[in-house]
Enzyme design. Structure first.
Site, mmCIF file in Angstrom:
data_model
loop_
_atom_site.group_PDB
_atom_site.id
_atom_site.type_symbol
_atom_site.label_atom_id
_atom_site.label_comp_id
_atom_site.label_asym_id
_atom_site.label_seq_id
_atom_site.Cartn_x
_atom_site.Cartn_y
_atom_site.Cartn_z
ATOM 1 N N SER A 83 1.136 -1.633 -0.055
ATOM 2 C CA SER A 83 -0.279 0.042 0.052
ATOM 3 C C SER A 83 0.810 1.275 -0.003
ATOM 4 O O SER A 83 2.138 1.375 -1.098
ATOM 5 C CB SER A 83 -0.878 0.207 0.898
ATOM 6 O OG SER A 83 -2.095 0.624 1.202
ATOM 7 N N GLU A 125 0.661 -2.827 -8.545
ATOM 8 C CA GLU A 125 -1.017 -3.174 -8.335
ATOM 9 C C GLU A 125 -1.210 -2.870 -7.580
ATOM 10 O O GLU A 125 -0.878 -1.040 -7.158
ATOM 11 C CB GLU A 125 -0.347 -4.436 -6.516
ATOM 12 C CG GLU A 125 0.172 -4.392 -5.672
ATOM 13 C CD GLU A 125 -1.197 -3.355 -4.920
ATOM 14 O OE1 GLU A 125 -1.743 -4.498 -4.585
ATOM 15 O OE2 GLU A 125 -0.468 -2.899 -3.637
ATOM 16 N N HIS A 157 -2.298 -5.938 -1.887
ATOM 17 C CA HIS A 157 -3.558 -5.743 -1.330
ATOM 18 C C HIS A 157 -4.970 -7.356 -1.400
ATOM 19 O O HIS A 157 -5.937 -7.394 -0.633
ATOM 20 C CB HIS A 157 -4.964 -4.511 -1.859
ATOM 21 C CG HIS A 157 -3.881 -2.873 -0.963
ATOM 22 N ND1 HIS A 157 -2.961 -2.255 -2.428
ATOM 23 C CD2 HIS A 157 -3.964 -2.393 -0.679
ATOM 24 C CE1 HIS A 157 -2.561 -1.440 -1.555
ATOM 25 N NE2 HIS A 157 -3.486 -1.497 -0.568
#
Length: 305
Positions: free
Chosen positions: A110, A210, A277
């Site tokens: 993240s 991602e 995630h």
């Protein structure tokens, strides 16, 4: 050449810090108990419980917590509680010389992405795109823990990065066989570094991306930004992970975007890596040298950076 931090062993100390958005004290304490139950000692950053809107204290306070962990001889692993937003704010307040001289594992995904890449680029240490404190719970798949500990508890970087058996294997989309340091992580966070002193350098690297919870037109906007900044042109190859809970927009899916925008770039490309995630989280060492063989759909970490 990036340095691999010392391995983590049973009885070692983990420094827990909150570097972006805050996390409830009850959750932090429960996850710390799991770390202690598996034989690790835990020390908490001074501001780990701070809560100031969407940030866990000021940039300077959060940066001070990181530096305090690097300055402690007993800490082997620095584990952020979560990502969220705001991690980039601490980057100007870190002492990269001290970090370089006291290499320790730091793991996350993240918004922790910006820290992982900054430590590789400016302190020459390998970091890990893998678990955060919030993931230390019974519901986390064993695969995730196996991936995490197989990297930080091993003296060798050499291993194949593979999906769990519950998911399809990696898919080679554009043929090629290239090697270079792995960089990247969360797409939104990577794009946020552009135009700053901490801009990601993809030259000769394998770029991994991602994301989560974004409509596909926003993913396109971010990828176009990277393209216009030269980051796809500069890289040696591309790994695309999952776009978890990303919504179809204007009839276009994530798969459509890959096929119409990324594949035509002609860079060696592998897709489908579960890291970040999603439910499953492959451990990706940022700064380590990897071989991307999209002819065989294989990613192999071959050495330190």
């Amino acid at each position: 050449m990036a340095n691999q931090p010392p391995i983590l062993q049973t009885g070692d100390t983990v420094g827990v810090v909150t570097l972006g958005s805050p996390l409830e004290a009850e959750t932090i304490n429960a996850r710390v108990q799991m770390l202690e139950a598996i034989g690790l000692n835990v020390v908490l950053g001074t501001h780990v419980y701070d809560w100031d809107g969407f940030l866990a204290g000021t940039d300077q306070e959060r940066a001070a917590d990181v530096m305090a962990m690097f300055e402690r001889d007993d800490v082997r692993l620095i584990l952020p509680t979560r990502g969220g937003v705001g991690v980039a704010g601490i980057l100007p307040y870190l002492n990269y010389e001290v970090i370089a001289n006291n290499p320790k594992w730091i793991s996350g995904y993240s918004d922790i992405t910006v820290l992982l890449n900054a430590f590789y680029q400016y302190a020459d240490i390998i970091t890990l795109h893998s678990l955060m404190l919030i993931d230390f719970q019974e519901a986390t798949p064993p695969y995730n823990f196996d991936q995490f500990f197989s990297v930080i508890s091993s003296t060798s970087m050499e291993h194949a990065i593979v999906n769990p058996p519950e998911l399809p294997p990696l898919t080679g989309r554009v043929p090629g066989d290239v090697s270079g340091p792995i960089v990247g992580g969360n797409l939104t966070s990577v794009v946020g570094t552009l135009g700053t002193p901490f801009e990601i350098d993809t030259t000769g690297c394998i770029l991994f991306l991602e994301d989560v919870n974004e409509p596909i037109n926003t993913i396109y906007r971010h990828m176009k930004h990277l393209e216009q900044a030269g980051k796809f042109e500069d890289c040696a190859g591309i790994i695309l992970g999952e776009c978890s809970n990303c919504q179809v927009a204007y009839g276009q899916s994530y798969e459509d975007l890959i096929e119409t925008f990324i594949v035509p770039m002609g860079k060696p490309l592998i897709t489908g890596l579960a890291s970040g995630h999603g439910t499953y989280k492959a451990a990706v060492p940022i700064g380590a040298i990897a071989n991307l063989n999209s002819n065989d759909g294989a990613i192999t970490v071959i050495s330190e950076g």
